[in-house]
Every structure is written in C-alpha cells, then in structure tokens.
Scaffold this motif. Structure first.
Motif, PDB file in Angstrom:
ATOM      1  N   ASP A   1      34.965  38.071  40.691  1.00  0.00           N
ATOM      2  CA  ASP A   1      35.351  37.298  39.504  1.00  0.00           C
ATOM      3  C   ASP A   1      36.243  36.127  39.890  1.00  0.00           C
ATOM      4  N   LEU A   2      37.215  36.414  40.754  1.00  0.00           N
ATOM      5  CA  LEU A   2      38.146  35.366  41.147  1.00  0.00           C
ATOM      6  C   LEU A   2      37.436  34.263  41.922  1.00  0.00           C
ATOM      7  N   LEU A   3      36.581  34.656  42.892  1.00  0.00           N
ATOM      8  CA  LEU A   3      35.868  33.646  43.683  1.00  0.00           C
ATOM      9  C   LEU A   3      34.937  32.830  42.775  1.00  0.00           C
TER      10      LEU A   3
ATOM     11  N   ALA B   1      38.360  42.920  35.376  1.00  0.00           N
ATOM     12  CA  ALA B   1      38.784  43.207  36.741  1.00  0.00           C
ATOM     13  C   ALA B   1      39.808  42.182  37.234  1.00  0.00           C
ATOM     14  N   LEU B   2      39.586  40.920  36.858  1.00  0.00           N
ATOM     15  CA  LEU B   2      40.472  39.857  37.338  1.00  0.00           C
ATOM     16  C   LEU B   2      41.868  40.011  36.739  1.00  0.00           C
ATOM     17  N   THR B   3      41.936  40.228  35.436  1.00  0.00           N
ATOM     18  CA  THR B   3      43.251  40.400  34.805  1.00  0.00           C
ATOM     19  C   THR B   3      43.919  41.670  35.324  1.00  0.00           C
ATOM     20  N   ALA B   4      43.115  42.704  35.624  1.00  0.00           N
ATOM     21  CA  ALA B   4      43.682  43.929  36.202  1.00  0.00           C
ATOM     22  C   ALA B   4      44.267  43.644  37.581  1.00  0.00           C
ATOM     23  N   LEU B   5      43.568  42.774  38.333  1.00  0.00           N
ATOM     24  CA  LEU B   5      44.050  42.392  39.657  1.00  0.00           C
ATOM     25  C   LEU B   5      45.402  41.698  39.555  1.00  0.00           C
ATOM     26  N   ILE B   6      45.515  40.781  38.593  1.00  0.00           N
ATOM     27  CA  ILE B   6      46.773  40.070  38.409  1.00  0.00           C
ATOM     28  C   ILE B   6      47.865  41.038  37.974  1.00  0.00           C
TER      29      ILE B   6
END
Lengths: 215, 215
Positions: A11-13, A180-185
């Motif tokens: 997601d981030l990439l 997933a991205l917000t969870a990563l942050i």
C-alpha cells in the motif's frame, strides 16, 4: 517492532509511486508557466527525477509480485483531486507548490521509513528529493518576492492552501487505504498521528520562513 | 570538407535542444491520455529521456560560451506551432505522434551529424532515441489497430498530417535560422535538400508499414 505486513508495504509503495507519477506530470505541465526557457527546463528536470523514482518503486512492487497499477489504484482519486484543486496560476505559485509539496512529502516519507525494514526502508529514503531542487525553488520564491514585496502575502496564502488541500486529501487517502497502511503508521508509537501532524507543520513553518514567506 | 562554423553548430545545438525540451513537455502532457497507469508512466519515461538530452545539449552550448536560451530563441515559434497544430486526441494518436516524430527527428540528426566533427558530432549521435521507445510505440499502434481495424486508416491519415506539419514548420525553421545552419546542410553534397527529403520520407514509409499503417 514486528516486521510490517507485506500488505502495508505494498500500500505504501503504491501510494508513493502514484505520488511520484502525478508529481512528474504536474511539474512538467507547470513548467510552461516559466518566464524563460532555462527555468522551464529546470522544472522539467525536477519532473524527470520524479518519474525515475516512480520506476524504482514500480519495479519493487513487481518484485513483490504486485502489479503497480493495482497498488496505485486506491489512491488515484485523492491524489488527482489534490493536484486538480491546486493548479498554479503563475510561475511563483508553481515553484511554491513544488517547494511545499516536495518538502512535506519528504518529511512524511522520512517518518514512515522508520516503520519499514530492509530494502523497502532504503528505497523510501532513496526517493527523497535532492536538496538542489528545494534550493532552486526557494531561490525563485525569494526572487519573486524581491521583485514585488506584495507577492509574499499572496504566496504565503497559497502555501497555506496547499497544506490545507494536502491534509484534506491525506484524510481521503487514509479512508481509501485498505487499513494496513494506517495500521503500519499506528504501530510505531512515534507515529502518533497528532504528533506526526505537529512535526510536519513545524517543519513546514521553518521552511516558509527560509523562503521569505510567513505561515 | 572544412570544419563547420561555430555559428552553425550553435544554431543546430539550439534547434535540437529546443526540440528536446518541447518533446519532453508534450510527451509528459500526452501521457494523461494513456488508458492505464503503467502506459502513462511509460510515456512519462520517454519524456524524461528527452529532458536528459536537453541538459547535455544546453551544457554543450554553455561550454561554447552561448546562453542556451539565446541559441533556442529563433526556433520557439515554429517548434511550438508544430506541437500546437498536432495535439493528439487519444492514446493511439499520442503514441503515433511519438513514433513518427522521434524517428524523423533521429533520421534528420543522423544525416546532419555527418556535417559535424568532434564532440558535437558525437553529442548529436548520443541524443538519438533508444529503440525500445520506438518498439513500445509501434507495439501500442499495432494493439490499437488489432482492437479496431478501422483505426489503421485514421492513424495513417494522422501520421501523414504529422509529417506535413513537420515539413511545413521545417520551412519556417530554415527561415528563422540565421543562415549558418542551412549553409551547413548545403555544404555537404550528400545533404542536397531534395535527396535529404527523399531519404527521410522513404524511411518514414518503411516505418509506417512496420507499425501496420500505410503511407
């Protein structure tokens, strides 16, 4: 900290790759606002650096077994909306947009790199903008203000609008994200959204002053 | 053959540099016509190669003691007019324009390199387009024709219009030129304008057939 899920990395990439692709197009289009050919070429070269970064990110996505288009798709609407709502009307607004946008993107990427590991972390750090582009943009802003001091107020207001639009679309990016991205942050305690927001705006204020604008 | 005058070299480098700068901008703008993000990026990367070539030509002009903007100035009107009169309406027209325009430019540069010497000759040969870009464009044209055979007629007509506009603006380039460049071409007996024209159009016809179009 546990390794981030592949999903969050994809997601981030995807988000960053699309950001590079659209930044390329907009810088290339804004180059036509330049008052002379060598400034026009200078913005074109800034644009070319973005598409080179896009290629690295797309290649990494392919290595991870993901079609770049699929990874970018969720973010097309908000990123396109940001650019559509912030079309510069003249050269000074174009370089201010490049200056403000590149720097906030870089600050965000530097923060998020901390939540990554291995080659993905290095890749994100590699696609940060070269400082000579910021130096060029800041010098152009100072020139515009020196030529007409009234321009400082207009560009300061324009920079605030850019940040406002960027934050508004960042909210839509978070909504478009599959979680997933917000969870990563959220996983990294340094990444408390409130604190992240405060750090990003503090750095922005410092940069505005460096270019002769006020926040 | 005597060495060409510096003046002719400056004119030629200015013409080619401006061609690269404008090709960059138009390819970058046309990329938005792409049907998906990876094709959009592919045209963006073709554009980025042009601005890298621009930089090499501008740097060479600076070494010769000439401001790149000054060397390019006489050619802005005709080159801009070419692009303004040939705005593609869709992706197939955009890749056809890239395919036709790049190839004719390269053929012309290969011819003219013969009239130059030393580093300038090498520089002109170096800025020829990589064949992978032509391969990409030709493949896209064939795909468009395969999807709808009627498209072949429209794109063939479009390609003829591109060549017509290019030749018309080439006449204006020759008129804008301060004389040294046309003298440079005329000095080389291989460079008889009639013969040059015939060689360029013969190569164009071959390329049209290779992409599934007719001349």
């Amino acid at each position: 900290m546990p390794a981030p899920t592949d999903h969050a990395v994809v997601d981030l990439l995807g988000l960053v790759a699309l950001g590079e692709l659209l930044a390329f197009e907009r810088l290339a289009a804004d180059a036509r606002l330049a008052p002379d050919l060598h400034r026009r070429a200078a913005l074109g070269e800034m644009a070319a650096a973005e598409i080179a970064n896009y290629r690295r990110l797309a290649d990494r996505l392919a290595v991870l077994g993901v079609l770049p288009d699929d990874a970018m798709a969720p973010y097309v609407a908000p990123l396109q909306a940001y650019h559509d709502s912030t079309e510069p009307r003249d050269w000074a607004e174009a370089v201010t947009k490049a200056y403000v946008g590149d720097a906030i993107t870089d600050d965000f990427l530097r923060e998020i790199a901390g939540a990554l590991t291995g080659p993905d972390r290095q890749l994100i750090l590699d696609v940060l903008h070269e400082s000579r582009y910021a130096d060029f943009a800041a010098a152009e802003i100072r020139l515009a203000v020196a030529a007409d001091p009234k321009v400082a107020g207009r560009l300061s207001m324009w920079a605030r609008r850019l940040v406002g639009e960027a934050l508004s679309q960042a909210g839509r990016v978070a909504a478009a994200d599959r979680g997933a991205l917000t969870a990563l942050i959220a996983r990294d305690e340094r990444m408390d959204p409130q604190m992240l927001f405060r750090r990003l705006t503090a750095a922005h204020t410092t940069r505005m002053a460096a270019a002769g604008l006020n926040n």
